[in-house]
Design a protein around this motif. Structure first.
Motif, short mmCIF file in Angstrom:
data_model
loop_
_atom_site.label_atom_id
_atom_site.label_comp_id
_atom_site.label_asym_id
_atom_site.label_seq_id
_atom_site.Cartn_x
_atom_site.Cartn_y
_atom_site.Cartn_z
N PRO A 169 -89.52 17.20 -40.19
CA PRO A 169 -90.11 16.07 -40.93
C PRO A 169 -91.09 15.29 -40.27
N TRP A 170 -91.25 15.35 -39.12
CA TRP A 170 -92.70 14.80 -38.47
C TRP A 170 -93.78 15.61 -38.63
N GLN A 171 -93.47 17.21 -38.26
CA GLN A 171 -94.72 17.77 -38.73
C GLN A 171 -95.21 17.72 -40.24
N VAL A 172 -94.35 17.71 -41.02
CA VAL A 172 -94.69 17.59 -42.47
C VAL A 172 -95.62 16.31 -42.60
N SER A 173 -94.78 15.11 -42.27
CA SER A 173 -95.79 13.87 -42.27
C SER A 173 -97.11 14.03 -41.58
N ALA A 174 -97.48 14.76 -40.60
CA ALA A 174 -98.74 14.93 -39.98
C ALA A 174 -99.72 15.82 -40.98
N TRP A 175 -99.12 16.69 -41.95
CA TRP A 175 -100.05 17.42 -42.80
C TRP A 175 -99.97 16.90 -44.01
N THR A 176 -99.52 15.86 -44.51
CA THR A 176 -99.72 15.24 -45.77
C THR A 176 -99.90 13.56 -45.82
N THR A 177 -100.32 13.34 -46.90
CA THR A 177 -100.56 11.77 -46.80
C THR A 177 -99.19 11.03 -47.61
N ALA A 178 -98.17 12.01 -48.24
CA ALA A 178 -97.23 11.71 -48.98
C ALA A 178 -96.02 11.01 -47.82
N SER A 179 -95.03 10.35 -48.41
CA SER A 179 -94.06 9.87 -47.69
C SER A 179 -93.10 10.98 -47.49
N VAL A 180 -92.33 10.71 -46.30
CA VAL A 180 -91.38 11.95 -46.04
C VAL A 180 -90.14 11.37 -45.55
N ILE A 181 -89.08 11.81 -46.30
CA ILE A 181 -87.83 11.56 -46.11
C ILE A 181 -87.00 12.74 -45.12
N ASN A 182 -86.30 12.47 -44.42
CA ASN A 182 -85.52 13.44 -43.49
C ASN A 182 -84.26 13.81 -44.09
N ALA A 183 -83.88 14.80 -44.89
CA ALA A 183 -82.82 15.12 -45.47
C ALA A 183 -81.72 16.19 -44.62
N GLY A 184 -82.00 16.02 -43.23
CA GLY A 184 -81.40 16.71 -42.35
C GLY A 184 -82.24 17.73 -41.44
N ASP A 185 -82.43 17.45 -40.08
CA ASP A 185 -83.18 18.60 -39.45
C ASP A 185 -82.35 18.66 -38.24
N GLY A 186 -81.91 20.06 -38.35
CA GLY A 186 -81.36 20.61 -36.80
C GLY A 186 -80.10 19.79 -36.70
N TRP A 187 -79.71 19.64 -35.52
CA TRP A 187 -78.94 18.95 -34.67
C TRP A 187 -79.24 17.27 -34.82
N HIS A 188 -80.64 17.05 -35.46
CA HIS A 188 -81.25 15.86 -34.83
C HIS A 188 -80.83 14.61 -35.45
N GLN A 189 -81.08 14.67 -36.97
CA GLN A 189 -80.99 13.42 -37.67
C GLN A 189 -80.76 13.66 -38.97
N HIS A 190 -79.96 12.64 -40.04
CA HIS A 190 -79.78 12.86 -41.09
C HIS A 190 -79.64 11.36 -41.71
N PRO A 191 -80.74 10.72 -41.82
CA PRO A 191 -80.52 9.26 -41.94
C PRO A 191 -80.01 8.68 -43.25
N THR A 192 -80.15 9.37 -44.38
CA THR A 192 -79.64 8.82 -45.55
C THR A 192 -78.02 9.21 -45.53
N GLN A 193 -77.51 10.17 -44.69
CA GLN A 193 -76.05 10.06 -44.70
C GLN A 193 -75.40 9.13 -43.88
N ALA A 194 -76.24 8.54 -42.91
CA ALA A 194 -75.68 7.60 -42.02
C ALA A 194 -75.92 6.32 -43.05
N LEU A 195 -76.64 6.01 -43.76
CA LEU A 195 -76.86 4.73 -44.81
C LEU A 195 -75.76 5.12 -45.78
N LEU A 196 -75.46 6.10 -46.30
CA LEU A 196 -74.43 6.19 -47.31
C LEU A 196 -73.36 5.78 -46.66
N ASP A 197 -72.92 6.34 -45.48
CA ASP A 197 -71.79 6.16 -44.65
C ASP A 197 -71.56 4.54 -44.42
#
Ligand code: CP
Length: 325
Positions: free
Chosen positions: A111-139
């Motif tokens: 998701p960090w790479q994608v945000s460097a390649w575009t001016t759009a907002s980026v939401i991480n829906a799960g990257d490897g073992w690293h992060q899944h922020p909306t899962q934590a928010l819904l939990d």
């Protein structure tokens, strides 16, 4: 906030704002026609390089309920199969006019790479073992809805912490909201270092099961485990699975949670419909409201909601919306 790539980008105040906004979104979702024009003219692209049922469908539903246009990218039917790179894929889709990318990828950091390649907002829906922020928010939203607050709660996160992006995001959000978190796992399923993790480690589920407010079971990530990290699934279940005997020892008020998909007979060795307080279906339902809140927060700028009880439109920052068109 422009992006949501990690829970580490969120302060406790940000989390609270999103959870309060999710209450409004849940009210919209309960209406006979669960749709408002808040993100009309906005285009959201789901870019999933890894399988998903809940996250993909709930983001898609959330975007539609806010009247955003959606573009769904599926790697199995894309030009990735002809050798197109991740960067070329992102830039190609961005060229069609995208305001937000929702990205899932097996590699941490995408998701960090994608945000460097575009001016759009980026939401991480799960990257490897690293992060899944909306899962934590819904939990967190689910726990708050059931128990009022996370402050002072005792939450046990059980199982394959090492390979779990859910565990990393949940620990961060739960502790920011004042909960005490225990990790319950064999040493082979814990990260090599827990430096900086605000947790305690408990080696046996039997040591905590009668003394928790929330029992959060993690999925055994068999697709991410290249070696046998437990002697056998049967032995894993015997020490760390939720069996009928352990379920009977849970406090009456205690919630049982799981991010899904479940391995029945492994970490979930009881019929979840027979549990007193299973939150698993509520977690899925709340995922839509929480993802609506995230999309709205990122894409409607300094929006305000004048009348959620009635049928009035959600009015966003129209200048920001027009600028994205
Ligand atoms: N919890 C979760 O991320 O589920 P999916 O893989 O089905 O999206």
């Amino acid at each position: 906030m422009k992006h949501l790539r990690s829970t580490e980008e969120l302060t406790p105040e940000d989390i609270d704002r999103l959870l309060v906004l999710a209450d409004s979104m849940a009210e919209i979702s309960a209406r006979p026609v669960p749709k408002v024009p808040a993100l009309r003219g906005i285009t959201v692209a789901t870019l999933f390089f890894e399988d998903s049922t809940r996250t993909r469908l709930s983001f898609d539903t959330a975007a539609r309920r806010l009247s955003a246009d959606t573009m769904n990218f599926s790697v199995s039917t894309s030009s990735v199969n002809k050798g197109e790179s991740l960067r070329d894929t992102v830039e190609t889709i961005a060229a069609m006019g995208v305001d937000a990318f929702i990205v899932r990828h097996k590699s941490s950091g995408v998701p960090w790479q994608v945000s460097a390649w575009t001016t759009a907002s980026v939401i991480n829906a799960g990257d490897g073992w690293h992060q899944h922020p909306t899962q934590a928010l819904l939990d967190a939203y689910t726990i708050r809805g059931a128990l009022g607050s996370l402050d002072g709660l005792r939450i046990a996160v059980v199982g394959d912490v090492c390979h779990s992006r859910v565990a990393r995001s949940d620990v961060d959000v739960f502790t920011k909201l004042g909960a005490s978190v225990s990790l319950v796992a064999p040493a082979t399923l814990l990260p090599p270092s827990l430096e900086g993790w605000p947790v305690t480690v408990v080696p046996e589920l039997d040591d905590v099961v009668a003394d928790v407010d929330v029992l959060y079971l993690l999925r055994m990530q068999r697709e991410r485990t290249s070696e046998a990290l437990v002697p056998s699934m049967r032995e894993y279940t015997a020490r760390f699975g939720l069996t009928p005997e352990r379920a009977a020892r849970l406090p009456e008020h205690a919630l049982v949670m799981h991010p899904g998909p479940m391995n029945r007979g492994v970490e979930m060795a009881v019929d979840p419909t027979e549990l007193r307080r299973s939150m698993i279906t509520a977690q899925v339902a709340n995922g839509v409201a929480v993802r609506m809140a995230v999309l709205y927060d990122l894409l409607a700028g300094s929006a305000r909601i004048p009348d959620l009880a009635g049928t009035a439109e959600i009015t966003g920052d129209t200048a920001a919306t027009e600028a994205r068109r």
